[in-house]
Design a protein around this motif. Structure first.
Motif, PDB file in Angstrom:
ATOM      1  N   ILE A 179      42.166  37.032  48.163  1.00 58.46           N
ATOM      2  CA  ILE A 179      41.338  37.698  47.165  1.00 58.46           C
ATOM      3  C   ILE A 179      39.908  37.740  47.674  1.00 58.46           C
ATOM      4  O   ILE A 179      39.301  36.690  47.920  1.00 58.46           O
ATOM      5  CB  ILE A 179      41.395  36.964  45.818  1.00 58.46           C
ATOM      6  CG1 ILE A 179      42.821  36.957  45.283  1.00 58.46           C
ATOM      7  CG2 ILE A 179      40.459  37.612  44.817  1.00 58.46           C
ATOM      8  CD1 ILE A 179      42.968  36.176  44.000  1.00 58.46           C
ATOM      9  N   LYS A 180      39.400  38.909  47.823  1.00 55.70           N
ATOM     10  CA  LYS A 180      38.049  39.072  48.339  1.00 55.70           C
ATOM     11  C   LYS A 180      37.059  38.379  47.416  1.00 55.70           C
ATOM     12  O   LYS A 180      36.945  38.705  46.246  1.00 55.70           O
ATOM     13  CB  LYS A 180      37.717  40.558  48.436  1.00 55.70           C
ATOM     14  CG  LYS A 180      36.351  40.850  49.033  1.00 55.70           C
ATOM     15  CD  LYS A 180      36.114  42.355  49.039  1.00 55.70           C
ATOM     16  CE  LYS A 180      34.724  42.671  49.581  1.00 55.70           C
ATOM     17  NZ  LYS A 180      34.442  44.132  49.545  1.00 55.70           N
ATOM     18  N   GLY A 181      36.360  37.372  47.962  1.00 56.90           N
ATOM     19  CA  GLY A 181      35.327  36.698  47.190  1.00 56.90           C
ATOM     20  C   GLY A 181      35.761  35.454  46.473  1.00 56.90           C
ATOM     21  O   GLY A 181      35.013  34.916  45.667  1.00 56.90           O
ATOM     22  N   SER A 182      36.971  34.974  46.710  1.00 54.00           N
ATOM     23  CA  SER A 182      37.456  33.809  45.978  1.00 54.00           C
ATOM     24  C   SER A 182      37.921  32.730  46.934  1.00 54.00           C
ATOM     25  O   SER A 182      38.631  33.006  47.904  1.00 54.00           O
ATOM     26  CB  SER A 182      38.607  34.216  45.046  1.00 54.00           C
ATOM     27  OG  SER A 182      39.109  33.101  44.346  1.00 54.00           O
ATOM     28  N   VAL A 190      49.349  32.368  46.080  1.00 49.66           N
ATOM     29  CA  VAL A 190      49.178  31.333  45.060  1.00 49.66           C
ATOM     30  C   VAL A 190      47.830  31.500  44.356  1.00 49.66           C
ATOM     31  O   VAL A 190      47.739  31.394  43.129  1.00 49.66           O
ATOM     32  CB  VAL A 190      49.277  29.928  45.698  1.00 49.66           C
ATOM     33  CG1 VAL A 190      48.915  28.844  44.678  1.00 49.66           C
ATOM     34  CG2 VAL A 190      50.683  29.683  46.228  1.00 49.66           C
ATOM     35  N   THR A 191      46.789  31.773  45.121  1.00 42.82           N
ATOM     36  CA  THR A 191      45.457  31.931  44.528  1.00 42.82           C
ATOM     37  C   THR A 191      45.425  33.089  43.543  1.00 42.82           C
ATOM     38  O   THR A 191      44.821  32.992  42.463  1.00 42.82           O
ATOM     39  CB  THR A 191      44.413  32.153  45.635  1.00 42.82           C
ATOM     40  OG1 THR A 191      44.376  31.006  46.479  1.00 42.82           O
ATOM     41  CG2 THR A 191      43.030  32.384  45.046  1.00 42.82           C
ATOM     42  N   GLN A 192      46.086  34.187  43.899  1.00 40.14           N
ATOM     43  CA  GLN A 192      46.127  35.339  42.998  1.00 40.14           C
ATOM     44  C   GLN A 192      46.861  34.996  41.709  1.00 40.14           C
ATOM     45  O   GLN A 192      46.439  35.375  40.614  1.00 40.14           O
ATOM     46  CB  GLN A 192      46.805  36.511  43.700  1.00 40.14           C
ATOM     47  CG  GLN A 192      46.695  37.828  42.949  1.00 40.14           C
ATOM     48  CD  GLN A 192      47.269  38.983  43.737  1.00 40.14           C
ATOM     49  OE1 GLN A 192      47.580  38.846  44.923  1.00 40.14           O
ATOM     50  NE2 GLN A 192      47.421  40.131  43.102  1.00 40.14           N
ATOM     51  N   VAL A 193      47.957  34.264  41.831  1.00 39.54           N
ATOM     52  CA  VAL A 193      48.712  33.832  40.647  1.00 39.54           C
ATOM     53  C   VAL A 193      47.869  32.885  39.798  1.00 39.54           C
ATOM     54  O   VAL A 193      47.833  32.990  38.567  1.00 39.54           O
ATOM     55  CB  VAL A 193      50.034  33.158  41.063  1.00 39.54           C
ATOM     56  CG1 VAL A 193      50.719  32.531  39.847  1.00 39.54           C
ATOM     57  CG2 VAL A 193      50.972  34.160  41.725  1.00 39.54           C
ATOM     58  N   GLU A 194      47.174  31.964  40.456  1.00 42.88           N
ATOM     59  CA  GLU A 194      46.356  31.000  39.719  1.00 42.88           C
ATOM     60  C   GLU A 194      45.169  31.669  39.037  1.00 42.88           C
ATOM     61  O   GLU A 194      44.714  31.217  37.989  1.00 42.88           O
ATOM     62  CB  GLU A 194      45.876  29.891  40.665  1.00 42.88           C
ATOM     63  CG  GLU A 194      46.973  28.962  41.137  1.00 42.88           C
ATOM     64  CD  GLU A 194      47.689  28.272  39.984  1.00 42.88           C
ATOM     65  OE1 GLU A 194      47.014  27.834  39.027  1.00 42.88           O
ATOM     66  OE2 GLU A 194      48.922  28.180  40.035  1.00 42.88           O
ATOM     67  N   GLU A 195      44.655  32.741  39.616  1.00 48.17           N
ATOM     68  CA  GLU A 195      43.584  33.487  38.964  1.00 48.17           C
ATOM     69  C   GLU A 195      44.064  34.038  37.625  1.00 48.17           C
ATOM     70  O   GLU A 195      43.367  33.954  36.607  1.00 48.17           O
ATOM     71  CB  GLU A 195      43.105  34.631  39.860  1.00 48.17           C
ATOM     72  CG  GLU A 195      41.940  35.423  39.278  1.00 48.17           C
ATOM     73  CD  GLU A 195      41.532  36.588  40.162  1.00 48.17           C
ATOM     74  OE1 GLU A 195      40.345  36.691  40.511  1.00 48.17           O
ATOM     75  OE2 GLU A 195      42.420  37.406  40.500  1.00 48.17           O
ATOM     76  N   ALA A 196      45.279  34.586  37.625  1.00 50.76           N
ATOM     77  CA  ALA A 196      45.859  35.090  36.377  1.00 50.76           C
ATOM     78  C   ALA A 196      46.096  33.955  35.393  1.00 50.76           C
ATOM     79  O   ALA A 196      45.854  34.096  34.186  1.00 50.76           O
ATOM     80  CB  ALA A 196      47.167  35.826  36.666  1.00 50.76           C
ATOM     81  N   PHE A 213      32.854  28.781  30.671  1.00 50.38           N
ATOM     82  CA  PHE A 213      33.484  30.003  31.154  1.00 50.38           C
ATOM     83  C   PHE A 213      32.999  30.380  32.546  1.00 50.38           C
ATOM     84  O   PHE A 213      33.766  30.937  33.337  1.00 50.38           O
ATOM     85  CB  PHE A 213      33.237  31.149  30.175  1.00 50.38           C
ATOM     86  CG  PHE A 213      33.981  31.000  28.875  1.00 50.38           C
ATOM     87  CD1 PHE A 213      35.356  30.861  28.859  1.00 50.38           C
ATOM     88  CD2 PHE A 213      33.309  30.977  27.665  1.00 50.38           C
ATOM     89  CE1 PHE A 213      36.052  30.712  27.667  1.00 50.38           C
ATOM     90  CE2 PHE A 213      33.990  30.829  26.466  1.00 50.38           C
ATOM     91  CZ  PHE A 213      35.365  30.700  26.465  1.00 50.38           C
ATOM     92  N   ASN A 214      31.735  30.078  32.884  1.00 52.39           N
ATOM     93  CA  ASN A 214      31.264  30.350  34.232  1.00 52.39           C
ATOM     94  C   ASN A 214      31.888  29.383  35.231  1.00 52.39           C
ATOM     95  O   ASN A 214      32.243  29.768  36.344  1.00 52.39           O
ATOM     96  CB  ASN A 214      29.736  30.258  34.290  1.00 52.39           C
ATOM     97  CG  ASN A 214      29.181  30.658  35.643  1.00 52.39           C
ATOM     98  OD1 ASN A 214      29.076  29.839  36.552  1.00 52.39           O
ATOM     99  ND2 ASN A 214      28.829  31.917  35.791  1.00 52.39           N
ATOM    100  N   GLY A 215      32.036  28.115  34.831  1.00 50.96           N
ATOM    101  CA  GLY A 215      32.598  27.122  35.738  1.00 50.96           C
ATOM    102  C   GLY A 215      34.092  27.246  35.922  1.00 50.96           C
ATOM    103  O   GLY A 215      34.625  26.966  36.996  1.00 50.96           O
ATOM    104  N   GLN A 216      34.813  27.673  34.881  1.00 45.90           N
ATOM    105  CA  GLN A 216      36.268  27.751  34.942  1.00 45.90           C
ATOM    106  C   GLN A 216      36.769  29.096  35.450  1.00 45.90           C
ATOM    107  O   GLN A 216      37.952  29.228  35.761  1.00 45.90           O
ATOM    108  CB  GLN A 216      36.857  27.473  33.559  1.00 45.90           C
ATOM    109  CG  GLN A 216      36.645  26.051  33.072  1.00 45.90           C
ATOM    110  CD  GLN A 216      37.272  25.026  34.000  1.00 45.90           C
ATOM    111  OE1 GLN A 216      38.449  25.093  34.340  1.00 45.90           O
ATOM    112  NE2 GLN A 216      36.475  24.062  34.434  1.00 45.90           N
ATOM    113  N   ALA A 217      35.909  30.093  35.502  1.00 51.24           N
ATOM    114  CA  ALA A 217      36.331  31.393  36.014  1.00 51.24           C
ATOM    115  C   ALA A 217      36.439  31.339  37.534  1.00 51.24           C
ATOM    116  O   ALA A 217      35.587  30.755  38.200  1.00 51.24           O
ATOM    117  CB  ALA A 217      35.334  32.474  35.603  1.00 51.24           C
ATOM    118  N   PRO A 218      37.479  31.923  38.130  1.00 53.20           N
ATOM    119  CA  PRO A 218      37.586  31.993  39.595  1.00 53.20           C
ATOM    120  C   PRO A 218      36.402  32.738  40.194  1.00 53.20           C
ATOM    121  O   PRO A 218      35.692  33.483  39.505  1.00 53.20           O
ATOM    122  CB  PRO A 218      38.902  32.761  39.807  1.00 53.20           C
ATOM    123  CG  PRO A 218      39.691  32.537  38.561  1.00 53.20           C
ATOM    124  CD  PRO A 218      38.673  32.457  37.455  1.00 53.20           C
TER     125      PRO A 218
END
Length: 605
Positions: free
Chosen positions: A299-302, A337-343, A491-496
């Motif tokens: 994921i670009k940027g994550s 996995v990262t993409q799934v965890e973002e969702a 929300f800023n800290g928990q957002a990917p």
């Protein structure tokens, strides 16, 4: 060679070969972290302070319109109390709903800096049009709308321009504020321990600056507007917005920039589509799920997000089957996995966010019913008439004082007791904010009961002093320190990484829906209570109604919401980011790091 290919399983190795043959250049571009700061940019605490000044000026400009809007609608445009309160709720809701638009553009395409610039320009244009329309069309004769001198009936053109201008203000300020909050947090380098701790305090000071800016609007500006100098008040707001924009542009060479990270909507959709396509597939174990190699995620940027056990159904999206191994790579069939965890992160945050909406119903009463309540109370201090909207200054003073108490006293004390250096957790603070908000509604209801006891016969004004409203304003201010600052941090800290601005916008989006819910409640309550000859709870003549019952209704809804919030907060599991040197990361991440080091050595040889 075998050492450099032992990071993933055989399935993952086959996928890597397939990716290398198909789009090696594209993969390299995608895995580059878009959160990498431009080396020449500086950032730091000093430049973040300039953004706090910008926030204060923008807030001064916005509240110069919003704080007295309900009285402008009733006195100048001739709307009744319930209709005006609904209009303000819808307008305020639109303000904060626009934050989602700003966050989307910031995260996906424009970046934080350009988004802040564009929306501040829209804010300036809206204020300029509002000043012009009020001068040319609405304030006729001059000085009308002061509660004594009635304005001439307004033309349809004047009303249309007025609504266009205030919704431009809503669009500009709404898109600017959450993006500015995230842009400010970008100025702190998380690799620097000192700046990391300063970043935690930034959101507290951000809300502090917001209230300092609104203090002038709620005291000086509101006085001139209440006395009929509406155009002057709008012009001062315009001047503040222009100075704020210029100060923001002035810091351009010293900002630390973050590149836009791509549209998150397709990424989240891909996870659900891939999981549905593999409905009959048994999810693989955590160490067999698909993930790209290296320190950066696909994921670009994550940064990479470690696997969590919740919502295991979505793990099917990262479970590789035979078609994924040997066929062309399709992100709509196989996700990392990262993409799934973002969702998953978005799903986990939603219940917490929904529980904050009822609190925003409490908050929005300050701009509507609190003002209407104070407008029919005794607000004279000798020969001086105190504008009802200026009572919100007590809310601001409460925020400023409680912020200092929290940072200087409660954080150190709670840190010693709990072992958490930040004092109370964000979820704990939000829960406390709900309780205090409920008490504010109880205080408002008690004030209304007393006000009705001192109604002057044949008049709309009660002889009860307007200063009886102080407790409800002070309690709302105290609740804001816990609720809204906690929301910004949470929300800023928990957002990917790829949707940081979206995380910050959730706080404002809850205020938006809170305004719409408040408007809906007023319509429902008036529809039920005004049947027959009954004037209803919130009639045009408040002395014939029971606004206290409406306040108590909100208090009951807040108490019920708090119970639900406790279950949601207990269920919530925080995001787990994989970083270098993080011993809490999975073994797979450590292997990736080791293999990266081995590969670097081999390349040198």
């Amino acid at each position: 060679m075998a050492a450099t290919q032992s990071v993933n399983s055989t399935i993952e190795a086959a996928l890597e070969v397939n990716e290398a043959n198909s789009s090696h250049g594209e993969t390299a571009a995608v895995t580059k972290n878009c959160n990498e700061k431009i080396k020449k940019s500086r950032g730091g605490m000093k430049i973040a302070t300039l953004l706090l000044v910008n926030q204060g000026l923008a807030t001064l400009a916005f509240f110069g319109v919003g704080v007295n809007l309900v009285l402008f609608l009733t006195r100048v445009l001739g709307q009744d109390n319930a209709y005006a309160a609904n209009s303000v709720s819808k307008w305020t809701g639109t303000v904060y709903l626009c934050s989602l638009i700003g966050a989307f553009l910031s995260d996906s395409y424009w970046g934080r800096y350009l988004t802040c610039t564009v929306f501040q320009i829209i804010l300036v244009l809206g204020l300029g049009l509002l000043s012009l329309s009020s001068w040319l069309f609405l304030i006729k004769p001059a000085g009308c709308g002061d509660g004594e001198l009635a304005c001439f009936p307004t033309s349809s053109i004047g009303i249309a321009i007025f609504y266009l201008s205030i919704y431009l203000v809503a669009f500009g300020y709404g898109g600017h504020q959450p993006t500015l909050a995230t842009f400010g947090s970008d100025q702190y380098d998380e690799k620097n321990p000192k700046q990391r701790s300063s970043k935690t305090a930034f959101f507290c000071y951000f809300y502090f600056a917001l209230n300092v800016g609104s203090l002038f609007s709620n005291t000086i500006l509101v006085y001139y507007e209440d006395s009929g100098e509406w155009t002057l008040g709008f012009l001062v707001s315009l001047g503040a917005a222009v100075i704020g924009l210029m100060s923001f542009l002035l810091g351009s060479p010293r900002y630390r920039y973050v590149k836009p990270c791509g549209n998150p909507l397709p990424r989240v959709a891909q996870v659900f589509v891939a999981a549905v396509r593999k409905w009959d597939v048994v999810p693989a174990s955590a160490d067999e799920l698909y993930e790209v190699e290296g320190s950066d995620s696909a994921i670009k940027g994550s940064r990479k997000i470690l696997h969590s056990n919740e919502f295991e159904f979505l793990d099917k999206a990262a479970t590789a089957i035979e078609n994924d191994i040997y066929g062309p790579k399709n992100p709509w069939r196989l996700c990392t996995v990262t993409q799934v965890e973002e969702a998953k992160c978005i799903i986990r945050m939603l219940p917490i966010w929904l529980c904050t909406i009822i609190y925003s119903v409490v908050f929005t009463q300050m701009a509507s019913l609190f003002v209407e309540q104070g407008d029919v109370m005794n607000s004279n201090i000798g020969k001086f008439h105190l504008p009802a909207a200026s009572m919100s200054a007590f809310d601001i003073f409460s925020v400023l004082i409680c912020t200092g108490i929290y940072r200087q006293i409660l954080v150190p004390l709670a840190g010693k007791l709990s072992g958490n250096s930040n004092g109370l957790t964000e979820l704990q603070r939000m829960g406390i904010g709900l309780i205090i908000g409920m008490l504010a509604m109880v205080a408002a209801g008690a004030t209304e009961i007393e006000r009705l006891k001192y109604v002057v016969p044949d008049q709309k004004v009660s002889s009860l002093s307007i200063f009886w409203q102080i407790p409800q304003y002070v309690l709302v201010g105290a609740s804001e320190v816990f609720m809204y600052v906690g929301q910004l941090e949470f929300f800023n800290g928990q957002a990917p990484d790829g949707i940081k601005s979206f995380g910050s916008s959730l706080c404002m989006a809850s205020i938006s829906l809170g305004n719409y819910v408040s408007s809906m409640l007023i319509v429902m309550v008036m529809g039920i209570t005004s049947k027959g000859k009954s004037p209803g709870w919130i009639p045009d003549d408040l002395n014939t109604g029971h606004m206290d019952r409406f306040y108590f209704l909100i208090a009951v809804l807040t108490a019920f919401d708090f119970v639900i919030y406790l279950f949601c907060a207990k269920w919530y599991k925080p995001i787990n980011i994989a970083e270098y040197g993080n011993e809490k990361g999975s073994s797979n991440v450590k292997e990736i790091q080791m293999e990266g080091e081995k590969e670097e050595v081999l390349n040198r040889v």
